[in-house]
Scaffold this active site. Structure first.
Site, PDB file in Angstrom:
ATOM      1  N   LYS A   1     -17.913 -11.384  -6.448  1.00 41.68           N
ATOM      2  CA  LYS A   1     -17.912 -12.754  -5.895  1.00 41.68           C
ATOM      3  C   LYS A   1     -18.730 -12.790  -4.611  1.00 41.68           C
ATOM      4  CE  LYS A   1     -13.199 -13.434  -7.487  1.00 41.68           C
ATOM      5  NZ  LYS A   1     -12.389 -12.226  -7.292  1.00 41.68           N
TER       6      LYS A   1
ATOM      7  N   ASP B   1     -15.634  -5.472 -10.180  1.00 37.49           N
ATOM      8  CA  ASP B   1     -15.948  -6.174  -8.928  1.00 37.49           C
ATOM      9  C   ASP B   1     -17.088  -5.510  -8.170  1.00 37.49           C
ATOM     10  OD1 ASP B   1     -14.129  -8.115  -9.344  1.00 37.49           O
ATOM     11  OD2 ASP B   1     -12.673  -7.440  -7.852  1.00 37.49           O
TER      12      ASP B   1
ATOM     13  N   MET C   1     -12.057  -6.620   5.246  1.00 37.40           N
ATOM     14  CA  MET C   1     -12.863  -7.864   5.214  1.00 37.40           C
ATOM     15  C   MET C   1     -13.032  -8.453   6.613  1.00 37.40           C
ATOM     16  SD  MET C   1     -11.212  -9.664   1.837  1.00 37.40           S
ATOM     17  CE  MET C   1      -9.551  -9.405   2.345  1.00 37.40           C
TER      18      MET C   1
HETATM   19  C1  LIG Z   1     -11.469  -7.553  -0.990  1.00 34.80           C
HETATM   20  S1  LIG Z   1     -10.983  -6.162  -0.041  1.00 34.80           S
HETATM   21  C2  LIG Z   1     -10.400  -5.162  -1.352  1.00 34.80           C
HETATM   22  C3  LIG Z   1      -9.601  -3.978  -0.904  1.00 34.80           C
HETATM   23  C4  LIG Z   1      -9.254  -3.040  -2.053  1.00 34.80           C
HETATM   24  N1  LIG Z   1      -8.438  -3.699  -3.028  1.00 34.80           N
HETATM   25  C5  LIG Z   1      -8.568  -1.771  -1.557  1.00 34.80           C
HETATM   26  O1  LIG Z   1      -7.359  -1.564  -1.811  1.00 34.80           O
HETATM   27  O2  LIG Z   1      -9.254  -0.955  -0.942  1.00 34.80           O
HETATM   28  C6  LIG Z   1     -12.544  -5.468   0.349  1.00 34.80           C
HETATM   29  C7  LIG Z   1     -12.568  -4.796   1.716  1.00 34.80           C
HETATM   30  O3  LIG Z   1     -12.084  -3.473   1.638  1.00 34.80           O
HETATM   31  C8  LIG Z   1     -12.788  -2.645   2.535  1.00 34.80           C
HETATM   32  N2  LIG Z   1     -13.460  -1.583   1.774  1.00 34.80           N
HETATM   33  C9  LIG Z   1     -13.384  -1.356   0.454  1.00 34.80           C
HETATM   34  N3  LIG Z   1     -14.038  -0.241   0.110  1.00 34.80           N
HETATM   35  C10 LIG Z   1     -14.553   0.261   1.256  1.00 34.80           C
HETATM   36  C11 LIG Z   1     -15.324   1.429   1.578  1.00 34.80           C
HETATM   37  N4  LIG Z   1     -15.689   2.310   0.660  1.00 34.80           N
HETATM   38  N5  LIG Z   1     -15.659   1.625   2.874  1.00 34.80           N
HETATM   39  C12 LIG Z   1     -15.285   0.780   3.830  1.00 34.80           C
HETATM   40  N6  LIG Z   1     -14.561  -0.347   3.581  1.00 34.80           N
HETATM   41  C13 LIG Z   1     -14.184  -0.584   2.323  1.00 34.80           C
HETATM   42  C14 LIG Z   1     -13.757  -3.528   3.299  1.00 34.80           C
HETATM   43  O4  LIG Z   1     -13.081  -3.986   4.459  1.00 34.80           O
HETATM   44  C15 LIG Z   1     -13.947  -4.659   2.320  1.00 34.80           C
HETATM   45  O5  LIG Z   1     -14.372  -5.843   2.955  1.00 34.80           O
END
Ligand SMILES: C[S@@+](CC[C@H](N)C(=O)[O-])C[C@H]1O[C@@H](n2cnc3c(N)ncnc32)[C@H](O)[C@@H]1O
Length: 258
Positions: A56, A34, A167
């Site tokens: 996506k 992803d 998100m």
């Molecule tokens: C589709 S969600 C997936 C979350 C993922 N499965 C998890 O457990 O971290 C994606 C969101 O996670 C957050 N996110 C993921 N990695 C990040 C990072 N390194 N720094 C800040 N926000 C992050 C943001 O809010 C982003 O929009």
């Protein structure tokens, strides 16, 4: 038996990958990954593995999801070791469970390798504990995706001390406005942590009032944290002064008694 590993890549820093994720990545023939999987994590995959980007973009989620499902079937069908690699934990807002169901329905076994979720690791490394004795005894991780925002019953979040929003960047002003309308304080501290756990991390500390006004500049991906625990950052993230050499305190002098 055909099998797919549904693997969490953690929040970005490759050192936050689990040992099991590292092991299966090294054995992979195909890695379907992803958008939020970091280049450093991908670099740990078997050098012979085929790396397929399956990020996506807005508006094309369904089309891409169908293509991901098709790729999973094609590659497992020819006996390859297939890794479905997702940012953070694969079952936290990542459609992991939907892909798991899809694969089972097509006779393919799934092994889940959990990952460290950004919802936990990103606030922690920014010096924001999601719980804190005497301050926060509960926390919730919620989606800031617009289609879910309209369905939310915001009153239910009044009882939860710390809110972690994933998100939420695009709709941050709506999230803040809805929380204020539901009864949370205008002055409640808010942190946005952009690109957490990476060397490009940026942290913005503000409050619900300013976020609702739309005056905060934030870029995705970011974790939004709402609650009094945000105030801990200034206490926890600081440079400590070297403790003075107090060796003499530990030196015991024994006087012999004749
Ligand atoms: C589709 S969600 C997936 C979350 C993922 N499965 C998890 O457990 O971290 C994606 C969101 O996670 C957050 N996110 C993921 N990695 C990040 C990072 N390194 N720094 C800040 N926000 C992050 C943001 O809010 C982003 O929009």
């Amino acid at each position: 038996m055909q099998k797919v590993y549904l693997v969490g890549a953690g929040p970005g820093d490759p050192e936050l990958l689990t040992l099991k994720a590292f092991k299966v990545l090294q054995e992979a023939d195909v890695v379907i990954y992803d958008r939020l999987v970091s280049a450093e994590v991908l670099a740990l995959a078997n050098p012979q593995a085929k790396l397929i980007f399956a990020g996506k973009m807005k508006g094309e989620q369904e089309k891409i999801q169908n293509e991901i499902n098709r790729l999973l079937l094609v590659h497992t069908g020819v006996g390859k070791i297939v890794i479905r690699l997702k940012g953070g934990d694969p079952l936290v807002f990542g459609r992991g469970a939907e892909e798991w169901l899809f694969l089972l329905d097509h006779g393919i076994q799934v092994e889940v390798v959990p990952g460290i979720s950004a919802s936990m690791a990103v606030p922690s490394l920014a010096g924001i504990p999601v719980t804190l004795r005497g301050v926060a005894t509960s926390y919730a991780v919620i989606t800031g995706h617009r289609q879910n925002l309209e369905l939310q019953n915001w009153a239910k979040y009044l009882m939860i001390d710390t809110l972690v929003v994933l998100m939420g960047v695009d709709n941050r002003h709506l999230i803040a406005a809805n929380l204020i309308k539901a009864g949370r304080s205008l002055d409640e501290p808010v942190a946005f942590i952009e690109r957490g756990t990476t060397d490009r991390e940026r942290v913005l500390i503000t409050n619900l009032r300013d976020v609702a006004r739309g005056t905060t500049q934030v870029a995705s991906p970011a974790v939004m944290v709402i609650g009094q625990v945000v105030n801990m950052r200034k206490k926890l993230i600081r440079t400590v002064e070297p403790v003075q050499d107090r060796k003499e305190d530990h030196v015991h002098t024994y006087t012999s008694v004749a």
